[in-house]
Design a protein around this motif. Structure first.
Motif, PDB file in Angstrom:
ATOM      1  N   GLY A  69       0.638  -1.230  -0.137  1.00  0.00           N
ATOM      2  CA  GLY A  69       0.112  -0.047   0.045  1.00  0.00           C
ATOM      3  C   GLY A  69       0.986   1.379  -0.082  1.00  0.00           C
ATOM      4  N   ALA A  70       2.201   1.042  -0.572  1.00  0.00           N
ATOM      5  CA  ALA A  70       3.069   2.325  -0.606  1.00  0.00           C
ATOM      6  C   ALA A  70       3.268   2.660  -1.840  1.00  0.00           C
ATOM      7  CB  ALA A  70       4.129   1.876   0.308  1.00  0.00           C
ATOM      8  N   THR A  71       4.012   3.910  -2.108  1.00  0.00           N
ATOM      9  CA  THR A  71       4.555   4.466  -3.374  1.00  0.00           C
ATOM     10  C   THR A  71       5.799   4.839  -3.156  1.00  0.00           C
ATOM     11  OG1 THR A  71       3.915   6.655  -2.938  1.00  0.00           O
ATOM     12  CG2 THR A  71       2.295   5.135  -3.953  1.00  0.00           C
ATOM     13  N   MET A  72       6.549   5.203  -4.291  1.00  0.00           N
ATOM     14  CA  MET A  72       7.916   5.767  -4.373  1.00  0.00           C
ATOM     15  C   MET A  72       8.012   7.008  -3.503  1.00  0.00           C
ATOM     16  SD  MET A  72       9.733   3.418  -5.935  1.00  0.00           S
ATOM     17  CE  MET A  72      11.103   3.825  -6.981  1.00  0.00           C
ATOM     18  N   ALA A  73       6.835   7.739  -3.268  1.00  0.00           N
ATOM     19  CA  ALA A  73       7.034   8.913  -2.750  1.00  0.00           C
ATOM     20  C   ALA A  73       7.068   8.602  -1.200  1.00  0.00           C
ATOM     21  CB  ALA A  73       5.684   9.729  -2.595  1.00  0.00           C
ATOM     22  N   ASP A  74       6.813   7.168  -0.577  1.00  0.00           N
ATOM     23  CA  ASP A  74       6.878   6.912   0.590  1.00  0.00           C
ATOM     24  C   ASP A  74       8.357   6.326   1.168  1.00  0.00           C
ATOM     25  OD1 ASP A  74       4.251   7.241   1.416  1.00  0.00           O
ATOM     26  OD2 ASP A  74       3.827   5.664   0.229  1.00  0.00           O
ATOM     27  N   LEU A  75       9.299   6.292   0.105  1.00  0.00           N
ATOM     28  CA  LEU A  75      10.531   6.163   0.516  1.00  0.00           C
ATOM     29  C   LEU A  75      11.397   7.053   1.220  1.00  0.00           C
ATOM     30  CD1 LEU A  75      11.892   4.720  -3.242  1.00  0.00           C
ATOM     31  CD2 LEU A  75      11.176   3.540  -1.166  1.00  0.00           C
ATOM     32  N   VAL A  76      12.212   6.617   2.228  1.00  0.00           N
ATOM     33  CA  VAL A  76      12.876   7.542   3.093  1.00  0.00           C
ATOM     34  C   VAL A  76      14.503   6.948   2.834  1.00  0.00           C
ATOM     35  CG1 VAL A  76      11.188   8.017   4.697  1.00  0.00           C
ATOM     36  CG2 VAL A  76      12.526   6.065   5.242  1.00  0.00           C
ATOM     37  N   LYS A  77      14.686   5.759   2.554  1.00  0.00           N
ATOM     38  CA  LYS A  77      16.202   5.432   2.523  1.00  0.00           C
ATOM     39  C   LYS A  77      16.286   4.279   1.348  1.00  0.00           C
ATOM     40  CE  LYS A  77      20.608   4.809   3.761  1.00  0.00           C
ATOM     41  NZ  LYS A  77      21.249   4.730   2.373  1.00  0.00           N
ATOM     42  N   VAL A  78      17.242   4.437   0.450  1.00  0.00           N
ATOM     43  CA  VAL A  78      17.537   3.401  -0.653  1.00  0.00           C
ATOM     44  C   VAL A  78      18.857   3.072  -0.701  1.00  0.00           C
ATOM     45  CG1 VAL A  78      17.287   2.974  -3.019  1.00  0.00           C
ATOM     46  CG2 VAL A  78      15.719   4.136  -1.673  1.00  0.00           C
ATOM     47  N   ASN A  79      19.532   1.893  -0.968  1.00  0.00           N
ATOM     48  CA  ASN A  79      20.758   1.529  -1.160  1.00  0.00           C
ATOM     49  C   ASN A  79      20.553   0.826  -2.419  1.00  0.00           C
ATOM     50  OD1 ASN A  79      21.456   1.932   1.228  1.00  0.00           O
ATOM     51  ND2 ASN A  79      20.880   0.215   2.176  1.00  0.00           N
ATOM     52  N   VAL A  80      21.833   1.227  -3.159  1.00  0.00           N
ATOM     53  CA  VAL A  80      21.696   0.836  -4.843  1.00  0.00           C
ATOM     54  C   VAL A  80      23.169   0.062  -4.758  1.00  0.00           C
ATOM     55  CG1 VAL A  80      21.598   1.325  -7.220  1.00  0.00           C
ATOM     56  CG2 VAL A  80      20.444   2.600  -5.620  1.00  0.00           C
ATOM     57  N   TYR A  81      23.372  -1.134  -5.270  1.00  0.00           N
ATOM     58  CA  TYR A  81      24.416  -1.979  -5.427  1.00  0.00           C
ATOM     59  C   TYR A  81      24.646  -1.943  -6.850  1.00  0.00           C
ATOM     60  CZ  TYR A  81      23.419  -2.614  -0.521  1.00  0.00           C
ATOM     61  OH  TYR A  81      22.907  -2.469   0.805  1.00  0.00           O
ATOM     62  N   ILE A  82      25.760  -1.708  -7.440  1.00  0.00           N
ATOM     63  CA  ILE A  82      25.977  -1.672  -9.056  1.00  0.00           C
ATOM     64  C   ILE A  82      27.148  -2.630  -8.941  1.00  0.00           C
ATOM     65  CG2 ILE A  82      26.502  -0.339 -11.013  1.00  0.00           C
ATOM     66  CD1 ILE A  82      23.808   0.271  -9.927  1.00  0.00           C
ATOM     67  N   VAL A  83      27.539  -3.625  -9.966  1.00  0.00           N
ATOM     68  CA  VAL A  83      28.544  -4.459 -10.259  1.00  0.00           C
ATOM     69  C   VAL A  83      29.311  -3.789 -11.061  1.00  0.00           C
ATOM     70  CG1 VAL A  83      29.036  -6.563 -11.254  1.00  0.00           C
ATOM     71  CG2 VAL A  83      27.130  -6.721 -10.077  1.00  0.00           C
ATOM     72  N   ASP A  84      30.714  -3.465 -10.694  1.00  0.00           N
ATOM     73  CA  ASP A  84      31.705  -2.942 -11.284  1.00  0.00           C
ATOM     74  C   ASP A  84      31.345  -1.398 -11.612  1.00  0.00           C
ATOM     75  OD1 ASP A  84      33.470  -5.345 -11.203  1.00  0.00           O
ATOM     76  OD2 ASP A  84      32.528  -6.112 -13.083  1.00  0.00           O
ATOM     77  N   LEU A  85      31.021  -1.004 -10.674  1.00  0.00           N
ATOM     78  CA  LEU A  85      30.672   0.619 -10.831  1.00  0.00           C
ATOM     79  C   LEU A  85      31.719   1.305 -11.380  1.00  0.00           C
ATOM     80  CD1 LEU A  85      28.559   2.885 -10.481  1.00  0.00           C
ATOM     81  CD2 LEU A  85      29.242   2.993  -8.217  1.00  0.00           C
ATOM     82  N   ASP A  86      31.567   1.954 -12.486  1.00  0.00           N
ATOM     83  CA  ASP A  86      32.396   2.979 -12.882  1.00  0.00           C
ATOM     84  C   ASP A  86      31.885   4.353 -12.773  1.00  0.00           C
ATOM     85  OD1 ASP A  86      33.669   4.993 -14.698  1.00  0.00           O
ATOM     86  OD2 ASP A  86      33.948   3.447 -15.908  1.00  0.00           O
ATOM     87  N   PRO A  87      32.720   5.199 -12.031  1.00  0.00           N
ATOM     88  CA  PRO A  87      32.152   6.582 -11.667  1.00  0.00           C
ATOM     89  C   PRO A  87      31.400   7.434 -13.024  1.00  0.00           C
ATOM     90  CG  PRO A  87      34.087   6.311 -10.685  1.00  0.00           C
ATOM     91  CD  PRO A  87      34.093   5.015 -11.284  1.00  0.00           C
ATOM     92  N   SER A  88      31.876   7.075 -14.007  1.00  0.00           N
ATOM     93  CA  SER A  88      31.172   7.602 -15.173  1.00  0.00           C
ATOM     94  C   SER A  88      29.746   7.253 -15.525  1.00  0.00           C
ATOM     95  CB  SER A  88      32.102   7.462 -16.435  1.00  0.00           C
ATOM     96  OG  SER A  88      31.910   6.112 -16.589  1.00  0.00           O
ATOM     97  N   GLN A  89      29.137   6.140 -14.763  1.00  0.00           N
ATOM     98  CA  GLN A  89      27.910   5.812 -14.799  1.00  0.00           C
ATOM     99  C   GLN A  89      26.870   6.485 -13.770  1.00  0.00           C
ATOM    100  OE1 GLN A  89      29.154   1.597 -13.802  1.00  0.00           O
ATOM    101  NE2 GLN A  89      28.594   0.969 -16.045  1.00  0.00           N
ATOM    102  N   THR A  90      27.536   7.190 -12.869  1.00  0.00           N
ATOM    103  CA  THR A  90      26.745   7.671 -11.594  1.00  0.00           C
ATOM    104  C   THR A  90      25.625   8.623 -12.034  1.00  0.00           C
ATOM    105  OG1 THR A  90      28.681   7.308 -10.243  1.00  0.00           O
ATOM    106  CG2 THR A  90      26.990   8.913  -9.489  1.00  0.00           C
TER     107      THR A  90
END
Length: 132
Positions: A69-90
């Motif tokens: 019963g929630a939406t994206m507007a209810d988010l307060v904290k999000v953790n994003v994990y990216i494989v082989d993150l290149d700073p140019s992708q940010t």
């Protein structure tokens, strides 16, 4: 419920995230397991395509939140994990997130580069906390 977003002047103010989010009077806290870009049968939808996987993963997050019963507007904290993150992708990742997050009060966000995820072909996993 009151949600108070503050971006202190001495910290970077970015797009699609807030430096701090305080919640008062929330009736419910919703903890969402890490979402990935896979279908209901567990098949990875867009192997090797980071932008498509970010969108697919956020689409799955929308579904998970809706189940509570929630939406994206209810988010307060999000953790994003990216494989082989290149700073140019940010910037591209941030721009996609901005399509989904509340523009006025986006959640607090952490972006982390990792070695691998649980399934071959996966490049992104997103876990979240929402308050209603």
């Amino acid at each position: 419920m009151n949600r108070n977003v503050i971006n202190p002047q001495d910290l970077f103010v970015g797009k699609a995230f807030s430096q701090t989010v305080a919640v008062e009077g929330a009736a419910r806290w919703i903890f969402v397991s890490g979402q990935i870009d896979c279908d209901a049968q567990g098949k990875v939808r867009n192997p090797g395509d980071l932008a498509a996987q970010v969108r697919g993963t956020l689409d799955n997050l929308v579904i998970a939140l809706a189940a509570q019963g929630a939406t994206m507007a209810d988010l307060v904290k999000v953790n994003v994990y990216i494989v082989d993150l290149d700073p140019s992708q940010t910037a591209a990742i941030r721009d996609i997130r901005a399509e989904y997050f509340d523009a006025e009060q986006p959640p607090a966000v952490t972006l982390v580069g990792i070695d691998r995820l649980s399934m071959d072909g996966l490049l992104v996993e997103i876990e979240a906390v929402a308050a209603r």
